[in-house]
Design a protein around this motif. Structure first.
Motif, short mmCIF file in Angstrom:
data_model
loop_
_atom_site.label_atom_id
_atom_site.label_comp_id
_atom_site.label_asym_id
_atom_site.label_seq_id
_atom_site.Cartn_x
_atom_site.Cartn_y
_atom_site.Cartn_z
N LYS A 1 0.83 -1.22 0.00
CA LYS A 1 0.00 0.00 0.00
C LYS A 1 0.86 1.26 0.00
CE LYS A 1 -4.32 -1.44 1.94
NZ LYS A 1 -4.23 -2.73 2.63
N ASN A 2 0.23 2.40 -0.25
CA ASN A 2 0.93 3.69 -0.12
C ASN A 2 1.20 3.94 1.37
OD1 ASN A 2 -1.08 5.86 1.10
ND2 ASN A 2 -2.25 4.37 -0.06
N VAL A 3 1.98 4.97 1.66
CA VAL A 3 2.44 5.14 3.05
C VAL A 3 1.28 5.22 4.05
CG1 VAL A 3 2.80 7.63 2.64
CG2 VAL A 3 3.84 6.57 4.60
N CYS A 4 0.21 5.92 3.69
CA CYS A 4 -0.90 6.10 4.64
C CYS A 4 -1.59 4.76 4.91
CB CYS A 4 -1.88 7.12 4.06
SG CYS A 4 -3.19 7.56 5.17
N GLY A 5 -1.94 4.07 3.85
CA GLY A 5 -2.58 2.76 3.99
C GLY A 5 -1.67 1.78 4.71
N ALA A 6 -0.38 1.85 4.40
CA ALA A 6 0.57 0.91 4.99
C ALA A 6 0.65 1.10 6.51
CB ALA A 6 1.94 1.11 4.36
N GLU B 1 6.56 9.52 -6.63
CA GLU B 1 5.70 8.34 -6.48
C GLU B 1 5.09 8.25 -5.08
OE1 GLU B 1 4.76 6.59 -9.01
OE2 GLU B 1 3.63 5.10 -7.88
N ILE B 2 5.76 8.84 -4.08
CA ILE B 2 5.20 8.83 -2.72
C ILE B 2 3.81 9.46 -2.72
CG2 ILE B 2 5.50 9.66 -0.34
CD1 ILE B 2 8.49 9.87 -0.90
N SER B 3 3.73 10.67 -3.28
CA SER B 3 2.42 11.34 -3.23
C SER B 3 1.48 10.79 -4.29
CB SER B 3 2.56 12.85 -3.34
OG SER B 3 3.47 13.21 -4.33
N ILE B 4 2.03 10.32 -5.40
CA ILE B 4 1.14 9.78 -6.44
C ILE B 4 0.43 8.53 -5.94
CG2 ILE B 4 1.08 8.73 -8.73
CD1 ILE B 4 3.16 10.78 -9.56
N ALA B 5 1.17 7.66 -5.25
CA ALA B 5 0.53 6.46 -4.69
C ALA B 5 -0.55 6.87 -3.70
CB ALA B 5 1.57 5.57 -4.01
#
Ligand code: TRP
Length: 449
Positions: free
Chosen positions: A70-75, A322-326
């Motif tokens: 997942k992206n950082v938030c979901g992770a 890619e951090i913010s795009i994800a």
């Protein structure tokens, strides 16, 4: 669950991740830091930092990313349920955009120099500091190249993970290595090259002050793209069959190798042409063009050199974006193109302001710094080490150690012999040393000077 992209091959995954790590940090900053701060002694300290905190924190980000896909938030939501850690995703996104903003200004300079090298402008001058000074302070040229660079960045991002990021890395990374080796050989063949090698590799431990040592740690962090979930995001696209420890070691090794090779490419030539190696940031934009101007084949070499820098830097800005795009696409449900566009527009606005801080906005200062310096300072000295502490504490202390072992061993399929030392570094060594870096960045150790 919606189907999510994955890197096609392990080589592709490593190429992309090395592409993220190898950037201006390696080719611009590392050689110069080594040169002025004790040569081999600095390299020795740097390697130690990579080993005891670099690799452990890479592994920590990989565990969180690959476990959750997942992206950082979901992770973070999944790895630390109920802990309300998602504020940290905001830190990552803000910091990564700040970095892209000032970083792409330098990438813009690279594009200008590439253009000048091709059009003969570089060969046609003898005053390189005037050329550089005029260029960065001109009201629109810096802005134009920064915006153009970010547009190129966007074109890769919008093509997506496999057709954009992975394919670009698969082409550019091998090419970058080949070019780097060609430049090293060329540099070593110059008369008197050995002086440069001596300068770079003779250890001078008296040059290692606490300042330099802590600076080396900060450099390791920036160079390995650590602390802001950049590697977390990339590893969320790794396959479940990849060995995370092996990938982490490969990335750290290749990144360090490129940094050292960059030094070998630069210093022998610098000495051979009687230039001063302490030029610092100006090394690449003033000293090297002057050297190319005198070298046989200098016209082609200058073009190849700035092209090499371009490849190194765009694979890095792609990874920051890619951090913010994800995040935009998975949490805010924007499609890939819109997410890339949003990232690009924000970066263009802030990047323009950073570019202008060398010209019309040079008097606009916050805490005594121009916007360019402020963004650099905030992200590199404050947010990056904070992120490093966050990830080492998260994986060292918060996440159940069975989960970590399970993820590193691919659910028991691989033998991981380094689990204990790794965990020790994550729990104690890394947080402690990163706190030092952090306090240093805040200027707490000024009295040691
Ligand atoms: N590692 C890159 C360099 O050496 C810069 C970079 C890319 C980065 N992604 C990052 C730095 C994320 C910090 C965080 O130039």
């Amino acid at each position: 669950m919606a189907t999510r992209g994955q890197f096609t091959t392990r080589i592709g995954a490593i190429a992309a991740t090395v592409g993220s790590a190898v950037g201006l940090g390696n080719i611009w900053r590392f050689p110069y830091e080594t040169g002025v701060h004790g040569g081999a002694a600095f390299i020795f300290i740097y390697l130690l930092c990579v080993l005891v905190m670099g690799i452990p924190v890479i592994v920590a980000e990989f565990v969180v990313g690959r476990r959750t896909h997942k992206n950082v938030c979901g992770a973070l939501r999944e790895m630390a349920p109920g802990r309300k850690f998602h504020w940290f995703s905001a830190v990552c996104i803000v910091a990564s955009i700040l970095i892209i903003s000032f970083y792409s200004v330098v990438c813009g300079w690279i594009l200008e120099y590439l253009f000048q090298a091709i059009s003969g402008g570089l060969a046609g001058t003898s005053d390189y500091s005037k050329l550089f000074g005029d260029f960065v302070s001109s009201p629109y040229r810096g802005v134009m190249w920064t915006v153009l660079f970010l547009f190129a960045n966007y074109l890769v991002l919008k093509r997506g993970l496999k057709r954009g990021i992975e394919r670009m890395a698969n082409v550019m990374m091998p090419l970058l290595f080949v070019l780097l080796v060609v430049f090293c050989v060329n540099s070593l063949m110059q008369p008197g090259a050995i002086e440069g090698i001596k300068f770079m590799f003779s250890p001078d431990f008296s040059a290692i002050t606490p300042h330099v040592a802590i600076g080396a740690m900060g450099q390791a962090f920036f160079s390995l793209s650590l602390g802001l979930s950049c590697l977390l995001t990339y590893s969320s696209y790794f396959k479940d069959s990849d060995s995370l420890v092996k990938n982490a070691v490969s990335v750290a090794l290749l990144d360090t190798m490129v940094a050292v090779l960059a030094g070998v490419m630069i210093f022998p030539a610098v000495f051979s042409y009687g230039m001063t190696p302490e030029a610092g940031p100006k090394l690449i934009f003033e000293v090297l063009p002057a050297i190319f101007g005198q070298m046989p084949g200098g016209y082609v070499l200058a073009i190849l050199f700035f092209f090499l820098l371009f490849m190194a830097s765009i694979t890095s800005t792609i990874s920051m974006s890619e951090i913010s795009i994800a995040y935009f696409s998975e949490e805010l449900k924007l499609n890939r193109n819109k997410a890339s566009l949003l990232n690009t527009v924000i970066a263009m606005v802030l990047g323009t302001l950073c570019a202008l801080s060398f010209g019309v906005m040079s008097d606009f200062k916050i805490f005594g710094m121009t916007l360019f310096d402020l963004f650099d300072y905030m992200s590199s000295n404050i947010l990056l080490p904070l992120g490093g502490i966050f990830f080492s504490v998260l994986v060292g202390w918060v996440v159940d150690k069975k989960i970590v072992a399970d993820e590193l061993s691919n659910h028991g399929k691989l033998k991981v012999g380094v689990l204990k030392p790794l965990r020790f570094c994550l729990r104690y060594v890394a947080p402690f040393t990163i706190v030092l870096v952090f306090l240093y960045g805040l200027g707490v150790f000024e009295f040691l000077k």
